[in-house]
Scaffold this active site. Structure first.
Site, PDB file in Angstrom:
ATOM      1  N   GLY A  55       2.976  -9.128   6.215  1.00 14.01           N
ATOM      2  CA  GLY A  55       3.366  -8.293   7.334  1.00 14.01           C
ATOM      3  C   GLY A  55       3.152  -6.843   6.985  1.00 14.01           C
ATOM      4  O   GLY A  55       3.142  -6.474   5.802  1.00 14.01           O
ATOM      5  N   GLY A  56       2.947  -6.015   7.983  1.00 16.83           N
ATOM      6  CA  GLY A  56       2.753  -4.594   7.742  1.00 16.83           C
ATOM      7  C   GLY A  56       1.667  -4.366   6.720  1.00 16.83           C
ATOM      8  O   GLY A  56       0.548  -4.862   6.855  1.00 16.83           O
ATOM      9  N   ASP A  57       2.003  -3.647   5.666  1.00 20.51           N
ATOM     10  CA  ASP A  57       1.030  -3.353   4.609  1.00 20.51           C
ATOM     11  C   ASP A  57       1.380  -4.092   3.321  1.00 20.51           C
ATOM     12  O   ASP A  57       1.051  -3.651   2.233  1.00 20.51           O
ATOM     13  CB  ASP A  57       0.946  -1.849   4.359  1.00 20.51           C
ATOM     14  N   GLU A  58       2.037  -5.246   3.455  1.00 17.84           N
ATOM     15  CA  GLU A  58       2.422  -6.032   2.288  1.00 17.84           C
ATOM     16  C   GLU A  58       1.579  -7.306   2.200  1.00 17.84           C
ATOM     17  O   GLU A  58       1.461  -8.061   3.167  1.00 17.84           O
ATOM     18  CB  GLU A  58       3.904  -6.397   2.327  1.00 17.84           C
ATOM     19  N   LEU A  92       0.855  -1.189   0.000  1.00 16.22           N
ATOM     20  CA  LEU A  92       0.000   0.000   0.000  1.00 16.22           C
ATOM     21  C   LEU A  92       0.888   1.235   0.000  1.00 16.22           C
ATOM     22  O   LEU A  92       1.757   1.378   0.859  1.00 16.22           O
ATOM     23  CB  LEU A  92      -0.921   0.004   1.221  1.00 16.22           C
TER      24      LEU A  92
END
Length: 178
Positions: free
Chosen positions: A87-90, A47
């Site tokens: 993970g995170g925005d991946e 994102l």
């Protein structure tokens, strides 16, 4: 036992598959493809400027966006394909039946249109952009690790190109990053 399995296989926040499940499903598909021919693809999605949402609206708002994106991604794939949060925005989308860049291009376009619809965050519409990197197998790798690495290189190239775009892996990309 079911709860332990769920925790081991799913991302807590989104309920999507996790990295381990993604790799296992990729290995199964790659093994089958080596016997039958054909091909597939891995698309990594990041994102754009997600950190800004967390920084300005807070982590709860960011979590809300991630949940919405996960739901939208689920609606973009066929049975047998896998959507995972790495993970995170991946996120990762593994397409078992995607033999050409043209096929993958169409899927990425569908994902882009769906994900880039504004997301309602704390009562206001928030625009989302994505960068995506794709690698095809067996062309770009014969193991889950190789395909993942090459999709990641393509994602890096998409971000470097100014974001809000997608890039297919090319051997020249790995030469640049070596």
């Amino acid at each position: 036992d079911d709860e332990i399995r769920r925790l081991a296989e799913q991302d807590d926040l989104t309920g999507l598959a996790n990295r381990a499940v993604l790799r296992n499903r990729m290995q199964d598909a790659l093994t089958l493809q080596q016997k039958t021919g054909g091909g597939g693809a891995l698309i990594l999605i990041d994102l754009d400027h997600f950190k800004d949402i967390n920084d300005t609206l807070g982590h709860e708002a960011g979590d809300s966006v991630l949940i919405t994106i996960a739901e939208r991604l689920r609606g973009c794939i066929n049975d047998g394909d896998v959507v995972a949060r790495l993970g995170g925005d991946e996120f990762a989308v593994f397409l078992q039946e995607a033999p050409t860049e043209d096929v993958v291009d169409k899927v990425i376009e569908r994902i882009t249109v769906r994900l880039c619809d504004d997301v309602l965050v704390e009562g206001r519409q928030t625009a989302i952009g994505i960068s995506a990197g794709a690698a095809l197998y067996p062309r770009d790798g014969r193991t889950p690790g190789e395909v993942l690495k090459h999709a990641d290189i393509a994602l890096f190239e998409a971000k470097a190109a100014g974001r809000n775009t997608h890039v297919f892996f090319s051997p020249r990309h790995s030469a640049v990053r070596a």
